[in-house]
Design an enzyme around this catalytic site. Structure first.
Site, short mmCIF file in Angstrom:
data_model
loop_
_atom_site.label_atom_id
_atom_site.label_comp_id
_atom_site.label_asym_id
_atom_site.label_seq_id
_atom_site.Cartn_x
_atom_site.Cartn_y
_atom_site.Cartn_z
N THR A 41 24.59 -4.72 -19.88
CA THR A 41 24.71 -5.32 -21.22
C THR A 41 23.53 -4.90 -22.10
OG1 THR A 41 23.47 -7.27 -20.52
CG2 THR A 41 25.89 -7.42 -20.39
N ASN A 79 27.60 -9.29 -30.47
CA ASN A 79 27.77 -9.12 -29.02
C ASN A 79 27.18 -7.83 -28.44
OD1 ASN A 79 29.02 -11.51 -28.78
ND2 ASN A 79 31.10 -10.71 -28.85
N HIS A 80 26.70 -7.95 -27.21
CA HIS A 80 26.37 -6.79 -26.39
C HIS A 80 27.64 -6.43 -25.62
CE1 HIS A 80 21.71 -7.36 -26.20
NE2 HIS A 80 22.19 -7.65 -27.40
N SER A 81 27.69 -5.22 -25.10
CA SER A 81 28.86 -4.81 -24.32
C SER A 81 28.85 -5.54 -22.98
CB SER A 81 28.82 -3.30 -24.08
OG SER A 81 29.76 -2.99 -23.09
N MET A 82 29.96 -6.16 -22.64
CA MET A 82 30.03 -6.87 -21.35
C MET A 82 30.90 -6.13 -20.34
SD MET A 82 30.06 -10.87 -22.44
CE MET A 82 31.30 -10.79 -23.71
#
Ligand code: COA
Length: 211
Positions: free
Chosen positions: A78, A70-73
């Site tokens: 992102t 995951n990327h930071s949301m």
């Protein structure tokens, strides 16, 4: 079509965060295919585990998206600034480890994962479940459920609740290799009541010899 080669994960996986029970296999079709390289994506050892039970069948082209993908949301952007340039890494307010992971991905015993299915991060798939070809599994799958589609939806259960409870208690996948040899006629018999009686006998006999 050339027959697939069954690669037993227990004997072949090298990553310290992938675990597999006995006889769980990946159906390799091409000589240069590698289960960990090709099927387990974004794997960062130490962040989350990928755990398989025993006697699980993984068809060709299945993909496990690992939780560290995951990327930071929750930040404004992102965009993975810290992974792109060294000085951006220094300037970034967060590190990859600050991005929440969804926990381990856990695949039960005697699961059949159809061709090209994708298993999303942190999903738990129960014993005896069937995952349809090309399914995208984003939520947990109960024991002995058949799911398909994107997102994967319940089609039906393989057996009634009584049989599911019986099989979960029996745990035939933990039988010794000798017991498995004896159990094969019952594991492959379409007469469920006859099979259940035969399997119970094998389990009880082992219990008696233990005592
Ligand atoms: C999921 C699966 C096991 C279901 O088989 P089944 O019980 O015979 O299901 P049916 O064909 O009766 O279909 C039941 C419903 O699910 C849908 N469906 C079946 N497989 C589907 C799939 N892969 N993706 C999306 N929908 C699917 C059908 O359209 C049908 O929908 P409806 O109820 O709205 O009409 C099977 O379709 C499948 O995908 N098998 C995997 C095959 C494979 O990948 N083999 C690899 C080599 S080992």
């Amino acid at each position: 079509m050339k027959q697939a080669e069954m690669i037993y994960l227990k004997d072949t996986v090298k990553s310290s965060n992938i675990f597999a029970g006995k006889y769980t296999y990946y159906a390799k079709e091409k000589a240069d295919e590698d289960f960990e390289e090709d099927c387990v994506l974004y794997n960062k050892e130490g962040r989350a585990k990928l755990i398989f039970g025993s006697f699980t069948s993984i068809a060709n082209g299945v993909r496990f998206i690992m939780p560290a993908a995951n990327h930071s949301m929750n930040s404004i952007s992102t965009y993975p600034f810290m992974a792109v340039k060294k000085d951006w890494y220094e300037r970034a307010s967060m590190r990859a480890k600050d991005i929440p992971v969804k926990g381990d991905t856990v695949i039960g015993n005697d699961v059949w994962i159809g061709r090209g299915a994708t298993i999303m991060p942190g999903v738990k798939i129960g014993n005896g479940a069937v995952i349809g070809s090309r399914a995208v599994v984003a939520k947990d799958v109960p024991d002995y459920a058949i799911v398909a589609g994107n997102p994967a939806r319940l089609i039906r259960y393989r057996f009634n609740q009584e049989t599911i409870d019986f099989l979960n208690k029996l745990e035939w996948w933990n039988f010794s290799d000798e017991q498995i040899e004896e159990a094969i006629p019952f594991l492959t018999n379409l007469d469920l009541e006859e099979s259940k009686a035969g399997l119970l006998k094998i389990k009880n006999r082992a219990k008696q010899t233990e005592q």
